[in-house]
Design a protein around this motif. Structure first.
Motif, mmCIF file in Angstrom:
data_model
loop_
_atom_site.group_PDB
_atom_site.id
_atom_site.type_symbol
_atom_site.label_atom_id
_atom_site.label_comp_id
_atom_site.label_asym_id
_atom_site.label_seq_id
_atom_site.Cartn_x
_atom_site.Cartn_y
_atom_site.Cartn_z
ATOM 1 N N HIS A 3 -48.181 -49.166 -19.578
ATOM 2 C CA HIS A 3 -47.996 -50.116 -18.479
ATOM 3 C C HIS A 3 -46.508 -50.369 -18.322
ATOM 4 C CE1 HIS A 3 -52.290 -50.876 -18.357
ATOM 5 N NE2 HIS A 3 -52.237 -50.900 -19.676
ATOM 6 N N PHE A 4 -45.999 -50.133 -17.120
ATOM 7 C CA PHE A 4 -44.586 -50.333 -16.812
ATOM 8 C C PHE A 4 -44.428 -51.738 -16.236
ATOM 9 C CE2 PHE A 4 -45.643 -45.859 -16.525
ATOM 10 C CZ PHE A 4 -44.713 -45.315 -17.402
ATOM 11 N N LEU A 5 -43.624 -52.568 -16.886
ATOM 12 C CA LEU A 5 -43.509 -53.978 -16.520
ATOM 13 C C LEU A 5 -42.232 -54.308 -15.756
ATOM 14 C CD1 LEU A 5 -44.678 -55.416 -19.954
ATOM 15 C CD2 LEU A 5 -46.076 -54.851 -17.956
ATOM 16 N N ALA A 6 -41.184 -53.547 -15.996
ATOM 17 C CA ALA A 6 -39.899 -53.794 -15.339
ATOM 18 C C ALA A 6 -39.103 -52.496 -15.347
ATOM 19 C CB ALA A 6 -39.128 -54.888 -16.084
ATOM 20 N N ALA A 7 -38.084 -52.432 -14.498
ATOM 21 C CA ALA A 7 -37.219 -51.256 -14.486
ATOM 22 C C ALA A 7 -36.513 -51.147 -15.836
ATOM 23 C CB ALA A 7 -36.193 -51.371 -13.366
ATOM 24 N N ALA A 8 -36.481 -49.948 -16.373
ATOM 25 C CA ALA A 8 -35.821 -49.694 -17.658
ATOM 26 C C ALA A 8 -34.440 -49.121 -17.387
ATOM 27 C CB ALA A 8 -36.654 -48.731 -18.492
ATOM 28 N N ARG A 9 -33.433 -49.811 -17.868
ATOM 29 C CA ARG A 9 -32.047 -49.374 -17.651
ATOM 30 C C ARG A 9 -31.261 -49.490 -18.944
ATOM 31 N NH1 ARG A 9 -32.743 -52.808 -12.855
ATOM 32 N NH2 ARG A 9 -33.204 -51.403 -11.141
ATOM 33 N N GLY A 10 -30.305 -48.590 -19.114
ATOM 34 C CA GLY A 10 -29.411 -48.651 -20.271
ATOM 35 C C GLY A 10 -30.105 -48.262 -21.561
ATOM 36 N N GLU A 11 -29.525 -48.715 -22.671
ATOM 37 C CA GLU A 11 -30.087 -48.416 -23.990
ATOM 38 C C GLU A 11 -31.407 -49.154 -24.188
ATOM 39 O OE1 GLU A 11 -27.575 -47.972 -27.597
ATOM 40 O OE2 GLU A 11 -28.650 -49.776 -28.228
ATOM 41 N N VAL A 70 -34.566 -45.478 -16.092
ATOM 42 C CA VAL A 70 -35.061 -44.474 -17.032
ATOM 43 C C VAL A 70 -36.416 -43.979 -16.517
ATOM 44 C CG1 VAL A 70 -35.764 -44.001 -19.413
ATOM 45 C CG2 VAL A 70 -33.832 -45.530 -18.968
ATOM 46 N N HIS A 71 -36.560 -42.681 -16.453
ATOM 47 C CA HIS A 71 -37.767 -42.057 -15.895
ATOM 48 C C HIS A 71 -38.995 -42.439 -16.713
ATOM 49 C CE1 HIS A 71 -40.578 -38.945 -14.656
ATOM 50 N NE2 HIS A 71 -39.800 -38.765 -13.596
ATOM 51 N N GLY A 72 -40.094 -42.712 -16.029
ATOM 52 C CA GLY A 72 -41.340 -43.085 -16.692
ATOM 53 C C GLY A 72 -41.831 -42.031 -17.668
ATOM 54 N N GLY A 73 -41.609 -40.767 -17.362
ATOM 55 C CA GLY A 73 -42.011 -39.694 -18.278
ATOM 56 C C GLY A 73 -41.233 -39.745 -19.581
ATOM 57 N N VAL A 88 -39.897 -53.798 -21.089
ATOM 58 C CA VAL A 88 -39.964 -53.035 -19.846
ATOM 59 C C VAL A 88 -41.202 -52.159 -19.759
ATOM 60 C CG1 VAL A 88 -37.458 -53.084 -19.501
ATOM 61 C CG2 VAL A 88 -38.497 -51.182 -20.760
ATOM 62 N N CYS A 89 -41.840 -51.924 -20.902
ATOM 63 C CA CYS A 89 -42.979 -51.017 -20.934
ATOM 64 C C CYS A 89 -43.789 -51.284 -22.197
ATOM 65 C CB CYS A 89 -42.437 -49.587 -20.935
ATOM 66 S SG CYS A 89 -43.649 -48.298 -20.759
ATOM 67 N N VAL A 90 -45.112 -51.229 -22.102
ATOM 68 C CA VAL A 90 -45.991 -51.373 -23.263
ATOM 69 C C VAL A 90 -46.967 -50.205 -23.275
ATOM 70 C CG1 VAL A 90 -45.794 -53.886 -23.391
ATOM 71 C CG2 VAL A 90 -47.636 -52.856 -22.049
ATOM 72 N N GLU A 93 -43.945 -51.286 -27.686
ATOM 73 C CA GLU A 93 -43.247 -51.613 -26.452
ATOM 74 C C GLU A 93 -41.832 -51.055 -26.466
ATOM 75 O OE1 GLU A 93 -44.254 -54.405 -28.457
ATOM 76 O OE2 GLU A 93 -42.330 -54.592 -29.456
ATOM 77 N N ALA A 94 -41.257 -51.032 -25.269
ATOM 78 C CA ALA A 94 -39.861 -50.674 -25.071
ATOM 79 C C ALA A 94 -39.147 -51.907 -24.542
ATOM 80 C CB ALA A 94 -39.732 -49.523 -24.077
ATOM 81 N N ARG A 95 -37.977 -52.188 -25.116
ATOM 82 C CA ARG A 95 -37.167 -53.334 -24.686
ATOM 83 C C ARG A 95 -35.776 -52.855 -24.285
ATOM 84 N NH1 ARG A 95 -39.053 -58.454 -26.279
ATOM 85 N NH2 ARG A 95 -40.939 -58.319 -27.535
ATOM 86 N N ASP A 96 -35.210 -53.513 -23.276
ATOM 87 C CA ASP A 96 -33.840 -53.204 -22.890
ATOM 88 C C ASP A 96 -32.872 -54.007 -23.761
ATOM 89 O OD1 ASP A 96 -33.740 -55.795 -21.793
ATOM 90 O OD2 ASP A 96 -33.897 -55.080 -19.720
#
Length: 144
Positions: free
Chosen positions: A91-99, A56-59, A128-130, A119-122
């Motif tokens: 801050h991007f912590l891991a690659a974000a994939r899927g839902e 998933v694109h950082g933007g 994956v991101c905070v 935050e975003a969680r997979d």
């Protein structure tokens, strides 16, 4: 706490907790839950939102985090208060994939500024991101 779900006050015309955000509609973001000081959204997997590696694109992550954090900032009176992003760090912590699921909290709210984090969680629950952001609170016309 007053819980606000997409069905009320959200409508097909204003699905994002009582407002319409064309960019979020374009991204396919789904509002899930809002209560005082908290907001949660979900972004279904979408191959048109990825970068050259298929993540998933950082933007996209930043745009959805901005909206979800702003939801926590306006959650105290979502139909009366708008917000303007003053500052946001991500801050991007891991690659974000899927839902992905996005959750945010308002950690301090004054008369004119709110500070939020989230935050975003997979699907596996990996963060994956905070992000942290500050928002200017704006009284909407017709609001109390």
């Amino acid at each position: 706490m007053n819980e606000i779900k997409p069905a009320a006050p959200g409508t097909p015309e204003k699905p994002y907790f009582g407002i319409d955000i064309p960019l979020m509609r374009h991204l396919g973001l789904q509002p899930e839950h809002m209560e005082e000081g908290m907001c949660r959204t979900r972004l279904p997997a979408n191959p048109s939102l990825v970068n050259s590696r298929g993540d998933v694109h950082g933007g996209t992550l930043m745009a959805v985090l901005d909206f979800t954090l702003s939801g926590a900032a306006r959650s105290y009176s979502p139909l009366d208060v708008g917000v303007i992003t003053i500052d946001m760090s991500t801050h991007f912590l891991a690659a974000a994939r899927g839902e992905l699921t996005f959750e945010s909290r308002c950690i301090r709210r004054g008369a004119k500024i709110a500070f939020c984090e989230g935050e975003a969680r997979d699907a596996a629950g990996t963060v994956v991101c905070v992000a942290r952001a500050a928002f200017k609170l704006v009284q909407l016309a017709g609001g109390n």
